[in-house]
Design a protein around this motif. Structure first.
Motif, PDB file in Angstrom:
ATOM      1  N   TRP A  42      48.937  55.782  41.448  1.00 13.51           N
ATOM      2  CA  TRP A  42      47.962  54.740  41.487  1.00 13.51           C
ATOM      3  C   TRP A  42      47.526  54.495  40.141  1.00 13.51           C
ATOM      4  CZ3 TRP A  42      48.669  49.606  43.722  1.00 13.51           C
ATOM      5  CH2 TRP A  42      50.035  50.556  45.308  1.00 13.51           C
ATOM      6  N   GLU A  43      47.346  53.429  39.314  1.00  9.79           N
ATOM      7  CA  GLU A  43      46.624  53.480  37.856  1.00  9.79           C
ATOM      8  C   GLU A  43      45.802  52.616  37.458  1.00  9.79           C
ATOM      9  OE1 GLU A  43      49.238  56.389  35.304  1.00  9.79           O
ATOM     10  OE2 GLU A  43      50.140  54.366  35.912  1.00  9.79           O
ATOM     11  N   PHE A  44      43.998  52.046  36.911  1.00 13.44           N
ATOM     12  CA  PHE A  44      43.803  50.919  36.668  1.00 13.44           C
ATOM     13  C   PHE A  44      43.217  51.206  35.448  1.00 13.44           C
ATOM     14  CE2 PHE A  44      43.777  53.275  40.929  1.00 13.44           C
ATOM     15  CZ  PHE A  44      43.776  51.838  42.083  1.00 13.44           C
ATOM     16  N   GLU A  45      43.708  49.986  34.878  1.00 14.46           N
ATOM     17  CA  GLU A  45      43.018  49.633  33.292  1.00 14.46           C
ATOM     18  C   GLU A  45      42.572  48.365  33.146  1.00 14.46           C
ATOM     19  OE1 GLU A  45      45.084  49.085  29.065  1.00 14.46           O
ATOM     20  OE2 GLU A  45      46.387  49.357  31.118  1.00 14.46           O
ATOM     21  N   LEU A  46      41.295  48.543  32.693  1.00 14.51           N
ATOM     22  CA  LEU A  46      40.291  47.409  32.091  1.00 14.51           C
ATOM     23  C   LEU A  46      41.144  46.353  30.917  1.00 14.51           C
ATOM     24  CD1 LEU A  46      38.207  46.053  32.974  1.00 14.51           C
ATOM     25  CD2 LEU A  46      36.362  47.455  32.019  1.00 14.51           C
ATOM     26  N   TYR A  80      41.663  43.198  35.607  1.00 14.60           N
ATOM     27  CA  TYR A  80      42.056  44.947  35.705  1.00 14.60           C
ATOM     28  C   TYR A  80      43.257  44.747  35.550  1.00 14.60           C
ATOM     29  CZ  TYR A  80      37.815  47.249  36.447  1.00 14.60           C
ATOM     30  OH  TYR A  80      36.822  47.558  35.903  1.00 14.60           O
ATOM     31  N   LEU A  81      44.427  45.903  34.797  1.00 13.61           N
ATOM     32  CA  LEU A  81      45.858  46.088  34.921  1.00 13.61           C
ATOM     33  C   LEU A  81      46.127  47.719  36.707  1.00 13.61           C
ATOM     34  CD1 LEU A  81      48.566  44.168  35.278  1.00 13.61           C
ATOM     35  CD2 LEU A  81      48.839  46.072  32.854  1.00 13.61           C
ATOM     36  N   VAL A  82      46.644  46.691  37.499  1.00 12.38           N
ATOM     37  CA  VAL A  82      46.659  47.759  38.245  1.00 12.38           C
ATOM     38  C   VAL A  82      48.252  48.467  38.605  1.00 12.38           C
ATOM     39  CG1 VAL A  82      46.811  48.524  40.678  1.00 12.38           C
ATOM     40  CG2 VAL A  82      44.886  46.946  40.318  1.00 12.38           C
ATOM     41  N   VAL A  99      44.600  41.807  38.892  1.00 19.25           N
ATOM     42  CA  VAL A  99      43.436  41.822  39.637  1.00 19.25           C
ATOM     43  C   VAL A  99      41.781  41.311  38.804  1.00 19.25           C
ATOM     44  CG1 VAL A  99      42.517  44.224  40.005  1.00 19.25           C
ATOM     45  CG2 VAL A  99      42.074  42.431  41.797  1.00 19.25           C
ATOM     46  N   SER A 100      41.154  40.412  39.088  1.00 17.99           N
ATOM     47  CA  SER A 100      39.903  39.276  38.732  1.00 17.99           C
ATOM     48  C   SER A 100      39.036  40.073  39.829  1.00 17.99           C
ATOM     49  CB  SER A 100      40.609  38.567  38.400  1.00 17.99           C
ATOM     50  OG  SER A 100      39.092  38.185  37.406  1.00 17.99           O
ATOM     51  N   ILE A 101      37.607  41.008  39.015  1.00 17.45           N
ATOM     52  CA  ILE A 101      37.046  41.350  39.365  1.00 17.45           C
ATOM     53  C   ILE A 101      35.355  40.745  39.455  1.00 17.45           C
ATOM     54  CG2 ILE A 101      35.259  43.304  40.693  1.00 17.45           C
ATOM     55  CD1 ILE A 101      38.463  43.550  40.792  1.00 17.45           C
ATOM     56  N   GLY A 102      34.941  39.951  39.802  1.00 19.00           N
ATOM     57  CA  GLY A 102      33.461  39.674  39.604  1.00 19.00           C
ATOM     58  C   GLY A 102      32.328  40.044  39.617  1.00 19.00           C
ATOM     59  N   GLN A 103      31.465  39.483  38.909  1.00 19.98           N
ATOM     60  CA  GLN A 103      29.986  39.827  39.617  1.00 19.98           C
ATOM     61  C   GLN A 103      28.952  38.677  39.810  1.00 19.98           C
ATOM     62  OE1 GLN A 103      29.451  42.968  36.118  1.00 19.98           O
ATOM     63  NE2 GLN A 103      27.265  40.991  35.770  1.00 19.98           N
ATOM     64  N   ALA A 104      28.019  39.026  40.013  1.00 22.02           N
ATOM     65  CA  ALA A 104      26.880  37.997  39.685  1.00 22.02           C
ATOM     66  C   ALA A 104      26.756  37.290  37.949  1.00 22.02           C
ATOM     67  CB  ALA A 104      25.564  38.293  40.275  1.00 22.02           C
ATOM     68  N   PRO A 105      26.275  36.339  38.090  1.00 26.76           N
ATOM     69  CA  PRO A 105      26.801  36.177  36.636  1.00 26.76           C
ATOM     70  C   PRO A 105      25.580  35.506  35.671  1.00 26.76           C
ATOM     71  CG  PRO A 105      25.559  34.018  38.668  1.00 26.76           C
ATOM     72  CD  PRO A 105      26.114  35.366  38.982  1.00 26.76           C
ATOM     73  N   GLN A 106      25.216  35.852  34.690  1.00 24.80           N
ATOM     74  CA  GLN A 106      24.108  36.263  33.800  1.00 24.80           C
ATOM     75  C   GLN A 106      23.842  34.376  33.317  1.00 24.80           C
ATOM     76  OE1 GLN A 106      25.470  39.142  31.241  1.00 24.80           O
ATOM     77  NE2 GLN A 106      25.769  40.843  32.948  1.00 24.80           N
TER      78      GLN A 106
END
Length: 205
Positions: A42-46, A80-82, A99-106
């Motif tokens: 498994w590979e993960f690319e931002l 990311y690309l998985v 896949v889209s990974i979110g966080q709290a807004p700025q």
């Protein structure tokens, strides 16, 4: 006797998630019931990130990069690309999915000009939703003359008298909240002093 087909790599679409959320990577490749040795990677690319300049970071909650179906946490937001690579004696196959990974807004409230006597403002702001759409706004104007709060993205005209005022905006998305404050300075205008220091009689100067 062991007969193995050429591998076909497969895993389901990964739903959007937030940083720190556990994601199960379900391997449904054609090799799961093979009698021979099959290797997985498994590979993960931002690919991109709007809210930081960090490298992508993934933590394996269960298993590792060579596990059949590991579970992971993304520790940094972004797109990311998985990729899953499947290898057996008959060859190699790969599949990649985003896949889209979110966080709290700025958020930042735009700076205000300096006002005298009274300020009538329509506050504006700069927002980055960080991969998860904002669905809630909360403005606070504790020292305003005409309103003290608003739940609208654009709160309209807000009026303030002389003094130093603090305006706060809190925005919320599925991954958390972001808060910004901005100071507003309204100075007392120059007064007109009509007091006479002495009396002047008609005909005198």
């Amino acid at each position: 006797f062991c007969s193995q087909p050429h591998p076909l790599a497969q895993f389901p679409i990964i739903p959007d998630a937030c940083i720190g959320e556990v994601i199960e990577l379900e391997n449904i490749s054609s090799t799961l019931d093979d009698c021979g040795n099959t290797e997985y990677l498994w590979e993960f690319e931002l690919l991109s990130a709007d809210c930081h300049e960090q490298d992508g970071e993934v933590f394996f909650e269960n298993g590792n990069e060579n596990s059949e179906s590991p579970s992971v946490k993304f520790l940094v937001s972004g797109e990311y690309l998985v990729t899953l690579r499947v290898t057996n004696v008959c060859g190699e196959a790969t599949i990649s999915q985003p896949v889209s990974i979110g966080q709290a807004p700025q958020v930042e409230i735009d700076a205000f000009d300096l006002f005298c006597d009274i300020a009538s403002i329509s506050p504006s702001y700069t927002l980055n939703d960080c991969g998860s759409s904002v669905f809630e706004w909360e403005w606070d104007f504790p020292t305003a003359d005409n309103k003290t709060s608003s739940d609208s993205p654009n709160p309209g005209l807000v009026e303030f008298g002389p003094g130093t005022h603090t305006i706060q905006l809190t925005v919320t998305n599925a991954c958390g909240t972001g808060t910004a404050t901005q100071a507003l300075e309204v100075q007392e205008g120059p007064g007109l002093d009509l007091t006479l220091d002495s009396f002047i009689c008609v005909g005198n100067s």
